[in-house]
Write an enzyme that holds these catalytic residues in place. Structure first.
Site, PDB file in Angstrom:
ATOM      1  N   LYS A 196     -23.012  73.692  74.045  1.00  0.00           N
ATOM      2  CA  LYS A 196     -22.155  72.864  74.902  1.00  0.00           C
ATOM      3  C   LYS A 196     -21.112  73.735  75.589  1.00  0.00           C
ATOM      4  O   LYS A 196     -20.548  74.654  74.977  1.00  0.00           O
ATOM      5  CB  LYS A 196     -21.477  71.757  74.077  1.00  0.00           C
ATOM      6  N   HIS A 254     -22.570  70.774  63.151  1.00  0.00           N
ATOM      7  CA  HIS A 254     -21.790  70.760  64.400  1.00  0.00           C
ATOM      8  C   HIS A 254     -20.287  70.966  64.134  1.00  0.00           C
ATOM      9  O   HIS A 254     -19.633  71.771  64.790  1.00  0.00           O
ATOM     10  CB  HIS A 254     -21.975  69.433  65.149  1.00  0.00           C
TER      11      HIS A 254
HETATM   12  C1  BG6 Z   1     -27.515  65.219  66.466  1.00  0.00           C
HETATM   13  C2  BG6 Z   1     -27.405  64.178  65.381  1.00  0.00           C
HETATM   14  O1  BG6 Z   1     -27.548  66.500  65.917  1.00  0.00           O
HETATM   15  O2  BG6 Z   1     -26.423  65.104  67.345  1.00  0.00           O
HETATM   16  C3  BG6 Z   1     -27.267  62.796  65.950  1.00  0.00           C
HETATM   17  O3  BG6 Z   1     -28.553  64.251  64.569  1.00  0.00           O
HETATM   18  C4  BG6 Z   1     -26.162  62.733  66.982  1.00  0.00           C
HETATM   19  O4  BG6 Z   1     -27.023  61.840  64.934  1.00  0.00           O
HETATM   20  C5  BG6 Z   1     -26.334  63.853  67.991  1.00  0.00           C
HETATM   21  O5  BG6 Z   1     -26.208  61.480  67.614  1.00  0.00           O
HETATM   22  C6  BG6 Z   1     -25.171  63.891  68.966  1.00  0.00           C
HETATM   23  O6  BG6 Z   1     -25.411  64.840  69.962  1.00  0.00           O
HETATM   24  P1  BG6 Z   1     -24.655  64.766  71.344  1.00  0.00           P
HETATM   25  O7  BG6 Z   1     -25.065  66.006  72.049  1.00  0.00           O
HETATM   26  O8  BG6 Z   1     -25.127  63.507  72.005  1.00  0.00           O
HETATM   27  O9  BG6 Z   1     -23.209  64.707  71.025  1.00  0.00           O
END
Ligand code: BG6
Length: 495
Positions: A196, A254
């Site tokens: 990101k 994350h």
């Molecule tokens: C994923 C998770 O890694 O990231 C999901 O497994 C989550 O549960 C997603 O919704 C969110 O990603 P982003 O890029 O939409 O924030």
């Protein structure tokens, strides 16, 4: 992340094999990202995208599937349609079984047919559930698709995506079995948050600006807060989610990656090994989370934006007695010289009031503040890094309100990506896939980084399961359970 990324593009012929070609990830993220790179001329001139999956499908049907999510915001010279057409001409499909070497031999024949003279540079993107990783890896090896390229001056890269195990032990097992097939150098473990834009900017913000360095430590910073929230429920992934829960789904990867980037020391250089060395050191300095350091929650039924939502236990596919957390808030202590005593508060949840990700750093009170009386009610300086939506960086300062008399107010120095940069923010997968093509591993998770991240959460995950600790209910559409506020208050912090 490396500086040479923008100049030294990979030019040799390349085949990108998407294993699990008809899956959701492939269709929503991988093909659109490859297409965006293609439109920007960031892929080699000779490039083939080969879908591989179990179901029989013609090339035409495969191309129709691929074309569903393609938009071409980068194509300037060609029309959308022309770019899509020429991209689809590079897409072919091979049907086969994931555990059969013979299927992968067929794949190999197809790859050779497509590019008979190339050095056999190949990316195998495993867009499949993790329990299939090893079957595919062994079949690729048995079909001589792993080391063949290296022996001919080319390369093979395998891309895998979380979940990497369920705890330290299962993750180690996966790393070691994958290691019997692919070397660490060949393995690209994706955490898509690292792709990101705002997260890629964290190191730049910290290390390319003189102003932050002297104040980036326990002497100036009161607390660091990271919030990840989603106003969504399970989006058809009940089976997966109920097994993993929010800690494994989002926090252990994350959120910890964001913590590592905020807490790490400056790396010796931008070489991917140096960057990851520092992240590992930061993660290693974090004590494992104890029961006292965490709050877990589970959403109950609630209404949001005029729509009634099920409680977690009533979601189709979720067992009625599930204790899987859909929310967690934790305090991490980074036990090193820079951060000793500064709480890193992190929280993540589904079924909340909005969807957003942000990092906040609150600074300490000004010592001997001359304006104490005037600022009495004002909060301290705060740096807010908004990852999504509406990417931006804001700095809250105390300012004099123009006029007579002494009145102070909190104001914002505000950088909003949308207005500051006249460019579309690329999807995380574009950036990550380009790095795989380039062989730049800075944004991928190294095995020891994964170990360090699991060590922080494995003990508490085992305790929560063994003692069957019930998560605290919170209403769908709210801001999470009340105990999360109490956890923050213990450190004199408000989320
Ligand atoms: C994923 C998770 O890694 O990231 C999901 O497994 C989550 O549960 C997603 O919704 C969110 O990603 P982003 O890029 O939409 O924030």
């Amino acid at each position: 992340m490396s500086q040479e990324k923008s100049t030294a593009y990979q030019k040799e012929p390349l085949s990108i094999v998407v294993i699990g070609a008809s899956g959701d990830l492939a269709q929503r993220k991988i093909y659109p990202a490859l297409f965006a790179l293609y439109c920007q001329k960031l892929l080699p001139d000779v490039v083939h995208i080969v879908g591989f999956a179990r179901s029989e499908m013609s090339n035409t049907d495969f191309r129709t599937k691929v074309s569903r999510n393609l938009t071409c915001r980068y194509s300037q010279e060609e029309s959308n349609e022309a770019a899509i057409k020429s991209f689809l001409e590079r897409c072919t499909y091979v049907a086969g079984q994931y555990n059969e070497a013979e299927s992968f031999r067929q794949l190999h024949k197809e790859l050779q047919h497509l590019d008979p003279d190339g050095a056999e540079n190949r990316i195998f993107y495993m867009s499949i559930p993790p329990f299939l990783f090893m079957e595919v890896a062994h079949a690729l090896k048995a079909a001589d698709l792993v080391n063949r390229a290296e022996n001919r001056g080319g390369w093979t890269r395998a891309v895998i995506e979380k979940p990497f195990g369920e705890d330290r032990q299962s993750s180690d097992e996966l790393t070691s079995s994958m290691g019997q097939v692919f070397t660490e150098k060949q393995t690209y473990r994706i955490d898509h948050y690292l792709g990101k834009e705002v997260i890629q900017n964290l190191m730049v913000l910290r290390f390319a600006n003189m102003v932050f360095d002297p104040i980036w430590d326990r002497a100036s910073i009161h607390d660091v807060r990271i919030t990840w929230m989603e106003d969504l429920s399970l989006e058809g992934r009940a089976g997966y989610f109920d097994e993993y829960g929010i800690i494994r789904d989002v926090m252990q990867n994350h959120l910890l990656q964001m913590v590592a980037l905020m807490a790490m020391e400056p790396p010796v250089s931008l070489f991917s090994g140096h960057v990851r060395d520092e992240k590992v050191k930061a993660l290693r300095a974090i004590a494992p989370v104890g029961l006292n350091d965490i709050v877990v929650g589970q959403y109950s039924a609630g209404a949001m934006k005029g729509k009634q939502h099920f409680g977690y236990l009533d979601e189709p596919g979720v067992p009625k007695d599930s204790i899987t957390p859909t929310y967690a808030a934790a305090v991490l202590q980074v036990n090193n010289r820079r951060w000793d005593g500064v709480p890193f508060l992190i929280r993540a949840g589904k079924g909340l009031s909005s969807s957003m990700t942000e990092i906040r750093l609150r600074f300490r009170e000004v010592p001997g503040n001359l304006f104490k009386d005037a600022t009495g009610h004002l909060s301290k300086n705060e740096l807010v890094i908004r990852v999504q939506p509406d990417a931006g960086i804001a700095f809250h300062i105390v300012n004099r309100v123009p006029g007579l008399g002494m009145q102070l107010a909190e104001s914002n120095l505000n950088l909003r990506y949308e207005s500051a940069f006249q460019t579309k923010i690329p999807d995380a997968y574009e950036s990550l896939l380009l790095d795989v093509v380039q062989g730049d591993k800075s944004l991928f998770i190294r095995a020891d980084e994964l170990e360090a991240a699991w060590d922080i959460f494995t003990p508490i995950l085992h305790t929560l399961a063994k003692d069957r600790i019930k998560p605290e209910p919170y209403t769908f559409g709210s801001n999470g359970p009340a105990s999360a506020d109490a956890l923050a208050a213990r450190f004199n912090v408000k989320w």
